[in-house]
Write a protein that holds these residues in place. Structure first.
Motif, PDB file in Angstrom:
ATOM      1  N   TYR A 264      13.569  22.756  38.753  1.00  0.00           N
ATOM      2  CA  TYR A 264      12.790  22.868  40.297  1.00  0.00           C
ATOM      3  C   TYR A 264      13.735  22.627  41.075  1.00  0.00           C
ATOM      4  O   TYR A 264      12.958  22.796  42.447  1.00  0.00           O
ATOM      5  CB  TYR A 264      11.970  21.328  39.833  1.00  0.00           C
ATOM      6  CG  TYR A 264      10.677  21.649  39.326  1.00  0.00           C
ATOM      7  CD1 TYR A 264       9.491  23.278  39.423  1.00  0.00           C
ATOM      8  CD2 TYR A 264      10.335  21.917  37.419  1.00  0.00           C
ATOM      9  CE1 TYR A 264       8.530  23.582  38.675  1.00  0.00           C
ATOM     10  CE2 TYR A 264       8.932  21.941  36.912  1.00  0.00           C
ATOM     11  CZ  TYR A 264       8.413  22.819  37.817  1.00  0.00           C
ATOM     12  OH  TYR A 264       7.356  23.721  36.620  1.00  0.00           O
TER      13      TYR A 264
ATOM     14  N   ARG B  18       6.185  21.922  48.489  1.00  0.00           N
ATOM     15  CA  ARG B  18       6.245  20.660  47.896  1.00  0.00           C
ATOM     16  C   ARG B  18       5.331  21.197  46.256  1.00  0.00           C
ATOM     17  O   ARG B  18       5.626  19.960  45.451  1.00  0.00           O
ATOM     18  CB  ARG B  18       5.377  20.122  48.741  1.00  0.00           C
ATOM     19  CG  ARG B  18       5.536  19.811  50.131  1.00  0.00           C
ATOM     20  CD  ARG B  18       4.561  18.864  51.027  1.00  0.00           C
ATOM     21  NE  ARG B  18       3.250  19.822  51.085  1.00  0.00           N
ATOM     22  CZ  ARG B  18       3.411  20.801  52.180  1.00  0.00           C
ATOM     23  NH1 ARG B  18       4.121  20.858  53.352  1.00  0.00           N
ATOM     24  NH2 ARG B  18       2.010  21.927  52.840  1.00  0.00           N
ATOM     25  N   HIS B  19       5.410  22.004  46.013  1.00  0.00           N
ATOM     26  CA  HIS B  19       4.429  21.417  45.357  1.00  0.00           C
ATOM     27  C   HIS B  19       5.421  21.778  43.446  1.00  0.00           C
ATOM     28  O   HIS B  19       5.847  21.287  42.956  1.00  0.00           O
ATOM     29  CB  HIS B  19       4.236  23.372  44.532  1.00  0.00           C
ATOM     30  CG  HIS B  19       4.041  24.375  42.839  1.00  0.00           C
ATOM     31  ND1 HIS B  19       3.186  23.688  42.343  1.00  0.00           N
ATOM     32  CD2 HIS B  19       4.970  24.521  42.345  1.00  0.00           C
ATOM     33  CE1 HIS B  19       2.302  24.192  41.099  1.00  0.00           C
ATOM     34  NE2 HIS B  19       3.724  24.421  41.379  1.00  0.00           N
TER      35      HIS B  19
ATOM     36  N   ALA C  38      -1.100  29.711  42.079  1.00  0.00           N
ATOM     37  CA  ALA C  38      -0.156  29.813  43.089  1.00  0.00           C
ATOM     38  C   ALA C  38      -0.117  30.891  43.282  1.00  0.00           C
ATOM     39  O   ALA C  38       0.553  30.920  45.183  1.00  0.00           O
ATOM     40  CB  ALA C  38       1.221  28.772  43.273  1.00  0.00           C
TER      41      ALA C  38
ATOM     42  N   HIS D 150       1.264  22.750  34.348  1.00  0.00           N
ATOM     43  CA  HIS D 150       2.580  23.249  35.905  1.00  0.00           C
ATOM     44  C   HIS D 150       1.908  24.874  35.964  1.00  0.00           C
ATOM     45  O   HIS D 150       2.283  25.559  36.485  1.00  0.00           O
ATOM     46  CB  HIS D 150       3.607  23.106  34.891  1.00  0.00           C
ATOM     47  CG  HIS D 150       4.242  21.457  35.566  1.00  0.00           C
ATOM     48  ND1 HIS D 150       5.053  20.712  35.168  1.00  0.00           N
ATOM     49  CD2 HIS D 150       3.352  21.268  36.010  1.00  0.00           C
ATOM     50  CE1 HIS D 150       4.856  19.161  34.999  1.00  0.00           C
ATOM     51  NE2 HIS D 150       3.834  19.785  35.573  1.00  0.00           N
TER      52      HIS D 150
ATOM     53  N   SER E 150      13.619  24.499  44.570  1.00  0.00           N
ATOM     54  CA  SER E 150      12.658  23.762  45.728  1.00  0.00           C
ATOM     55  C   SER E 150      14.060  24.560  46.635  1.00  0.00           C
ATOM     56  O   SER E 150      13.691  24.068  48.032  1.00  0.00           O
ATOM     57  CB  SER E 150      12.922  22.680  45.570  1.00  0.00           C
ATOM     58  OG  SER E 150      12.664  21.868  47.236  1.00  0.00           O
TER      59      SER E 150
ATOM     60  N   GLN F  87       6.895  17.991  43.302  1.00  0.00           N
ATOM     61  CA  GLN F  87       5.473  17.416  42.467  1.00  0.00           C
ATOM     62  C   GLN F  87       5.935  17.564  41.173  1.00  0.00           C
ATOM     63  O   GLN F  87       5.979  16.642  40.506  1.00  0.00           O
ATOM     64  CB  GLN F  87       4.522  17.930  42.760  1.00  0.00           C
ATOM     65  CG  GLN F  87       4.132  16.874  42.087  1.00  0.00           C
ATOM     66  CD  GLN F  87       3.640  14.993  41.410  1.00  0.00           C
ATOM     67  OE1 GLN F  87       3.772  15.070  43.253  1.00  0.00           O
ATOM     68  NE2 GLN F  87       3.768  14.727  40.972  1.00  0.00           N
TER      69      GLN F  87
ATOM     70  N   GLU G  37      -0.889  26.030  37.358  1.00  0.00           N
ATOM     71  CA  GLU G  37      -0.942  25.314  38.316  1.00  0.00           C
ATOM     72  C   GLU G  37       0.127  26.720  39.030  1.00  0.00           C
ATOM     73  O   GLU G  37       0.049  27.096  40.694  1.00  0.00           O
ATOM     74  CB  GLU G  37      -0.302  23.724  39.355  1.00  0.00           C
ATOM     75  CG  GLU G  37      -1.478  23.449  38.878  1.00  0.00           C
ATOM     76  CD  GLU G  37      -0.286  21.702  38.688  1.00  0.00           C
ATOM     77  OE1 GLU G  37      -1.332  20.759  38.793  1.00  0.00           O
ATOM     78  OE2 GLU G  37       1.057  21.384  39.012  1.00  0.00           O
TER      79      GLU G  37
ATOM     80  N   LYS H  24       5.282  24.581  51.416  1.00  0.00           N
ATOM     81  CA  LYS H  24       3.965  23.871  50.846  1.00  0.00           C
ATOM     82  C   LYS H  24       4.337  24.022  49.287  1.00  0.00           C
ATOM     83  O   LYS H  24       3.908  23.386  48.140  1.00  0.00           O
ATOM     84  CB  LYS H  24       2.261  24.976  51.165  1.00  0.00           C
ATOM     85  CG  LYS H  24       1.262  24.506  50.047  1.00  0.00           C
ATOM     86  CD  LYS H  24       0.093  25.361  50.263  1.00  0.00           C
ATOM     87  CE  LYS H  24      -0.838  24.925  49.067  1.00  0.00           C
ATOM     88  NZ  LYS H  24      -2.535  25.955  49.526  1.00  0.00           N
ATOM     89  N   LEU H  25       5.053  25.530  49.027  1.00  0.00           N
ATOM     90  CA  LEU H  25       4.622  25.553  47.658  1.00  0.00           C
ATOM     91  C   LEU H  25       6.624  24.230  47.073  1.00  0.00           C
ATOM     92  O   LEU H  25       6.186  24.928  46.150  1.00  0.00           O
ATOM     93  CB  LEU H  25       5.864  26.940  47.583  1.00  0.00           C
ATOM     94  CG  LEU H  25       6.232  27.877  46.339  1.00  0.00           C
ATOM     95  CD1 LEU H  25       5.293  27.292  45.249  1.00  0.00           C
ATOM     96  CD2 LEU H  25       6.070  29.170  46.747  1.00  0.00           C
TER      97      LEU H  25
END
Length: 197
Positions: free
Chosen positions: A53, A67-68, A170, A163, A57, A71, A166, A64-65
């Motif tokens: 992750y 931030r996904h 997305a 996860h 990232s 998180q 989601e 936006k992705l």
């Protein structure tokens, strides 16, 4: 460095805390050894999740992705702390190969991210689906009396499935079968090695 050498701090209480009772009988040495080995494998998985992750990232194009991914990494940090706590409670230890696992997963995450956001999300979907299956197998193997470890694994399994859902929602692009097979093979090598080393 924090992931590899720091003490992970959970934002949420461990599910194991609700299962720990002062009058509960101690696990047999064999059961404690098995639980410890399985939780070491799960701890390695959470080290890899942090690397994946964090790297995805880092190279993500969509804020936006990004931030996904951040998180999801926070959820996985809780898992890392919970598995570390169980290892401590069981008198177990981390894998000696933790830096290797982290470095490999970070590189794979970068490659997935550089391939594009939809492919990166597809990588998340497949990774989390495989982790979910792996955790289901641990639920079958963990000693019935180890309620604390079972509670941790059950909560992790639920969140890994979320996860994946989601990432699919997305806009994930599902990966081709040969890549899925290669991921399963590398996961099998990692889990078998981390069980002992």
């Amino acid at each position: 460095m924090r992931t590899l050498f720091g003490r992970p701090s959970a934002g949420r209480a461990s599910p194991a805390n609700q299962q720990t009772k002062p009058d509960a009988p101690a696990l047999s040495p064999q059961d404690a050894q098995l639980s410890s080995a399985l939780m070491r494998v799960n701890h390695v998985g959470e080290i890899c999740a942090q690397a994946l992750y964090q790297s995805q990232s880092l190279v993500c194009r969509d804020p936006k992705l990004r931030r996904h991914f951040e998180q999801a990494a926070r959820d996985e940090l809780d898992h890392l702390a919970w598995t570390q706590q169980r290892l401590d409670d069981l008198g177990g230890r981390r894998s000696y190969l933790t830096p290797l696992w982290y470095g490999g997963a970070f590189g794979i995450g970068c490659l997935a991210g550089l391939a594009g956001d939809r492919i990166s999300l597809g990588f998340v979907v497949e990774t989390e689906r495989q982790v979910e299956q792996h955790l289901a197998s641990h639920m079958e193997r963990l000693p019935a009396e180890d309620h604390a470890s079972r509670a941790v694994v059950a909560q992790m399994k639920e969140e890994e499935a979320r996860h994946a859902d989601e990432a699919l929602a997305a806009g994930a692009q599902l990966l081709p079968a040969p890549i899925k097979s290669a991921m399963r093979l590398s996961a099998k090598v990692m889990t078998r090695t981390a069980h002992y080393i």
